[in-house]
Design an enzyme around this catalytic site. Sequence first.
Site, PDB file in Angstrom:
ATOM      1  N   GLU A 163      68.990  80.073  55.687  1.00  0.00           N
ATOM      2  CA  GLU A 163      69.139  80.407  57.406  1.00  0.00           C
ATOM      3  C   GLU A 163      70.615  80.411  57.391  1.00  0.00           C
ATOM      4  OE1 GLU A 163      69.576  75.395  57.897  1.00  0.00           O
ATOM      5  OE2 GLU A 163      70.314  75.692  59.827  1.00  0.00           O
ATOM      6  N   ASP A 215      70.301  74.471  55.880  1.00  0.00           N
ATOM      7  CA  ASP A 215      70.658  73.485  55.821  1.00  0.00           C
ATOM      8  C   ASP A 215      70.183  72.034  55.268  1.00  0.00           C
ATOM      9  OD1 ASP A 215      72.567  74.928  56.274  1.00  0.00           O
ATOM     10  OD2 ASP A 215      72.999  74.985  58.232  1.00  0.00           O
ATOM     11  N   ASP A 217      69.751  69.962  57.180  1.00  0.00           N
ATOM     12  CA  ASP A 217      69.742  68.459  58.682  1.00  0.00           C
ATOM     13  C   ASP A 217      68.722  68.827  59.556  1.00  0.00           C
ATOM     14  OD1 ASP A 217      69.683  70.873  59.472  1.00  0.00           O
ATOM     15  OD2 ASP A 217      71.982  70.888  60.349  1.00  0.00           O
ATOM     16  N   ASP A 224      67.464  71.400  62.150  1.00  0.00           N
ATOM     17  CA  ASP A 224      67.085  72.088  62.030  1.00  0.00           C
ATOM     18  C   ASP A 224      67.110  72.903  61.078  1.00  0.00           C
ATOM     19  OD1 ASP A 224      68.195  71.814  65.112  1.00  0.00           O
ATOM     20  OD2 ASP A 224      69.316  72.552  64.832  1.00  0.00           O
TER      21      ASP A 224
END
Length: 631
Positions: free
Chosen positions: A423, A496, A498, A500
Amino acid sequence: MTDGASGYTAKDIQILEGLEGVRKRPAMYIGDIGKRGLHHLVNEIVDNSIDEKLAGFCNNIDITLLSDGSVSVKDDGRGIPTDIHPKTGKSALETVSATLHAGGKFEKKAYKVSGGLHGVGMSVVNALSEWMEIEVHRDGKIHQIRFDHGKSADGAKSTGDTTYRGTIIRFKPDGKIFQTTEFDFEYLKERLMELAFLNKGLRIKFADGRTQHSEEFYYEGGLVQFVEFLNKARTKLHAPFYVSKKVDGTELEFAIQYTDSYNDMVYTFVNDIKTIEGGTHLIGFKTALTRVINDYVRSKKLLKEDKKIAGDDALEGLTCVISLKIAEPQFEGQTKTKLGNSEIKGIVDSIAYDALKTYMEENPENAKKITAKIVQSMEAREAAQKAKDLIRRKNIFETSILPGKLADCEEEDPAKSELYLVEGDSAGGSTKSGRDRRFQAVLPLRGKILNVEKAPIHKTLTSEQIKNIILAIGAGFKDEFDLKRIRYHKIVIMCDADVDGAHIRTLLLTLFYRYLKPVVEKGYIYIAQPPLYKIKKGKTERYVYNDAQLQLVLKELGDSCEIQRYKGLGEMNPSQLWETTMNPENRTLKKVTIEDVMKADELFSILMSEEVEPRREFIELYAKEVKNLDI
Ligand code: 0RA
């Protein structure tokens, strides 16, 4: 049966043997002796009445299912001829009902319904019935005849006077021949409705004497109502357009209406027989339609010079019924439902071309809507084809044309090669520097990838991100996917930790699940586990992958630790990435199973929802759970 005194001649014996033959091998005449064959008997009798309608003499047909297992079919046609045949000395009525294939001999019909595989006539129905009774009202007289197992003891008799004109046929299918003798109302209803649509002004009453239920089919609008019926659940682009034209002995009728659907519904009939396999009439119609649409888009400059609307484009969203009536249909094909008459192609083409062209000129608003829809479907088809060609072509050259963003590995054995899907461009850069380039390849992904669940295939295949992934993996996609060409046996999704990241991971899993399923089934997909924290105390450095572990490590190392929380992969330098996430000695990779993906599939629908708010809430609430599901 053999002696002259009882009135039987050698010819009669042949006739009786003929009907015996039908009883011995019923399937040869009506296809089968199951439900289909049983119901075929009714259609066979109704077809005779339809012949009278086609000849212009019949307006009403009443069909009644009776509680004794018999059926009656009544029409107001001319009535079966009852005159005595000079050679046999028998009435025409008896001859047509008891002689195999007697039909065409003395009938001069305008259009024959028969000609299909099972156009076998009344005598076959008679042969397969326990009994059959026919009552003819003709020229003021009533004529009656009764058969038991195909044999009439008394022949046809005049039994009285009448002011009615028509034929009433009642028969009871033989339970010794059929596996089932129970009629299914709904099964018969479909064809009766169809016949009413195809013959406007014909009133068909269908009654079930067993349940007292009855329905009436009468469509003044004919094919227009047929098309409206077919389209009732669709979004229409315009009112139906109807054409009727007679040239010499050929009568062509059609009704069309475009909808916003991606499919077409084109039904064709010849002499009220559904031509499932198409034929020359359908070819003629399609040719005309395609030409009219092309003429129109060219003249209105709706397409570039070098572009052309293909036949299939012009059909998208089209609902159409074509009904042709001709004197000598030639039925061909596997099921004898394909029209073979070669002269018909040109006739239908020319009628349809003129009619459609005029319609487009006289109805510019509708023409605009129709052609916009067709141009759109052409563009979609072209785009999908281009994308497919591109990927197929690239697959042929495999390694020679790989996506520019891919940093490939040196290893050529797929079993030893790994592909990291990372990503973000910056994390991609760190990954490229930190990896072991001998066996680890890196493809950075820029932001969110397309949700393949929501996008049409051509959009999916023209998405730069998705193209790159498919090309890097090297084995094609969907039906053309070939596991033998795969370039890596480990495909590692690295996002990541998180919300997203969870979303991107979900989108990638969707892509693999829908387009590269064997990769998931084989267990080639993995999720990288980057650390959430780095804990430092003095010279000791520890990477921590979840909150539970954090508590343990903090306890272990005592107070005054330095805690660094990683918000994204980009916060790690290349050597840290290698150490924590990519080095096979230290890393943890979570293998994704097909069950994981399928379980996640339920969540996909919420995650992929177009309404932003519920999705956002969901992700915020359950990001952890989604992550765990992947694991
Ligand atoms: C042969 C010739 C004619 C009519 C029919 C058969 C006929 C058959 C059936 C079967 C059920 N209903 C029917 N109605 C008519 C035409 C005879 C003439 O020219 O009048």
